[in-house]
Design an enzyme around this catalytic site. Sequence first.
Site, short mmCIF file in Angstrom:
data_model
loop_
_atom_site.label_atom_id
_atom_site.label_comp_id
_atom_site.label_asym_id
_atom_site.label_seq_id
_atom_site.Cartn_x
_atom_site.Cartn_y
_atom_site.Cartn_z
N LYS A 1 3.55 -6.30 11.91
CA LYS A 1 2.83 -6.64 10.68
C LYS A 1 3.03 -8.11 10.30
CE LYS A 1 1.35 -4.85 6.44
NZ LYS A 1 0.81 -3.63 5.93
N ARG B 1 0.85 -1.20 0.00
CA ARG B 1 0.00 0.00 0.00
C ARG B 1 0.88 1.24 0.00
NH1 ARG B 1 -3.06 0.91 4.61
NH2 ARG B 1 -4.22 2.49 3.50
N ARG C 1 -1.52 5.46 13.26
CA ARG C 1 -0.47 5.10 14.23
C ARG C 1 -1.06 5.14 15.62
NH1 ARG C 1 3.87 8.04 11.40
NH2 ARG C 1 3.88 6.91 9.45
C1 BTN Z 1 0.40 -3.75 2.30
O1 BTN Z 1 1.23 -2.86 2.04
O2 BTN Z 1 0.03 -3.94 3.46
C2 BTN Z 1 -0.18 -4.59 1.19
C3 BTN Z 1 0.77 -5.69 0.78
C4 BTN Z 1 0.20 -6.59 -0.29
C5 BTN Z 1 1.22 -7.59 -0.79
C6 BTN Z 1 0.61 -8.60 -1.73
S1 BTN Z 1 1.71 -9.95 -2.05
C7 BTN Z 1 0.65 -10.53 -3.29
C8 BTN Z 1 0.14 -9.31 -4.05
N1 BTN Z 1 1.06 -8.93 -5.09
C9 BTN Z 1 1.62 -7.74 -4.86
O3 BTN Z 1 2.45 -7.19 -5.58
N2 BTN Z 1 1.14 -7.22 -3.70
C10 BTN Z 1 0.18 -8.10 -3.09
#
Ligand code: BTN
Length: 320
Positions: free
Chosen positions: A182, A117, A315
């Site tokens: 996380k 994100r 946060r």
């Molecule tokens: C976040 O930042 O919290 C979201 C992360 C999402 C990661 C997943 S891994 C599978 C899919 N492919 C990606 O490139 N991103 C999502």
Amino acid sequence: MLTLLKLLKDGKFHSGQDLGAALGISRSAVWKQLQQLQGELNLAIHKVRGRGYQLSAPLELLDPALIEAQAAVSPSWPVTVLDTIDSTNAEALRLLAGGRQAPFLLLAERQTAGRGRRGRTWVSPFGENLYYSLLLRIEGGMRQVEGLSLVVGLAVVNTLRELGVVKAGLKWPNDILAEQRKLAGILLELVGDPADVCHVVIGIGINVNMQSTEEVDQQWTSMRLQSGAPVDRNHLAALLSAKLQVYLERHRREGFAAIQPEWEHNHLWQGRQVALIAGAKQIEGKVLGIDRQGALRLEVQGREQVFSGGELSLRLRDDS
Ligand code: BTN
């Protein structure tokens, strides 16, 4: 190179001669490929004179047939597993643009440019975690998109709990944390007209068996670190698909409002003092919950305010 890895994945010794014969290459070519494997995939491979080569630990690779059989999703979501890709979300969208019909599920053993994100990178080492992208067609207008990413979060949390990660919970809008670290993240990407017919790729990254990395720039944990035991990623992918199907179907039939109380019940920061960061702006308040569309309700200086939007981040306040 991955064919060689697949020969070694049982964690037993294999002689250079046997490996070479299986691949139709010389022993020195085997050795070169093993060097590459160690370098690129960060895998430890032992060499013992007279016995051959051995992975430091057996490797369980993702298996589409196993996942499809265990998930029992109906109608089925065909599963493709890629060895390596920039991002499973990006690849799912490329496949869609190339004419592939939804639904389908794309997994990878490794991502070289995993998307997180707010423009962040999702660290995606080989063979350790789950990188999961489900591409769906959505009909029926905004109601079918409202709160969708929050519902996905609930499905993930339920899956993790069922597999022994008892402290897993949600942080608005769709982070999954355990002990303030996380554990998993969700990134939804939408193409088409959400008010009419659109496609959505539901991207889920779960830290599964990862035990160390220097690369993640935030406090993190993994299922294995939480539960103390290695996790079968095929079983995890299958269970996640089954849970997702249940929650997505409920969301489709009843809308997000029906799921909102359960979401709040799993929200780790309910009632906590937080700071909401929106670009250069910071708003401090107490978390009251979420509304029927999934927007965050904060009490700010005695009055309720509602916030929504993809670029916000939350946060905990130090005094919370
Ligand atoms: C976040 O930042 O919290 C979201 C992360 C999402 C990661 C997943 S891994 C599978 C899919 N492919 C990606 O490139 N991103 C999502």
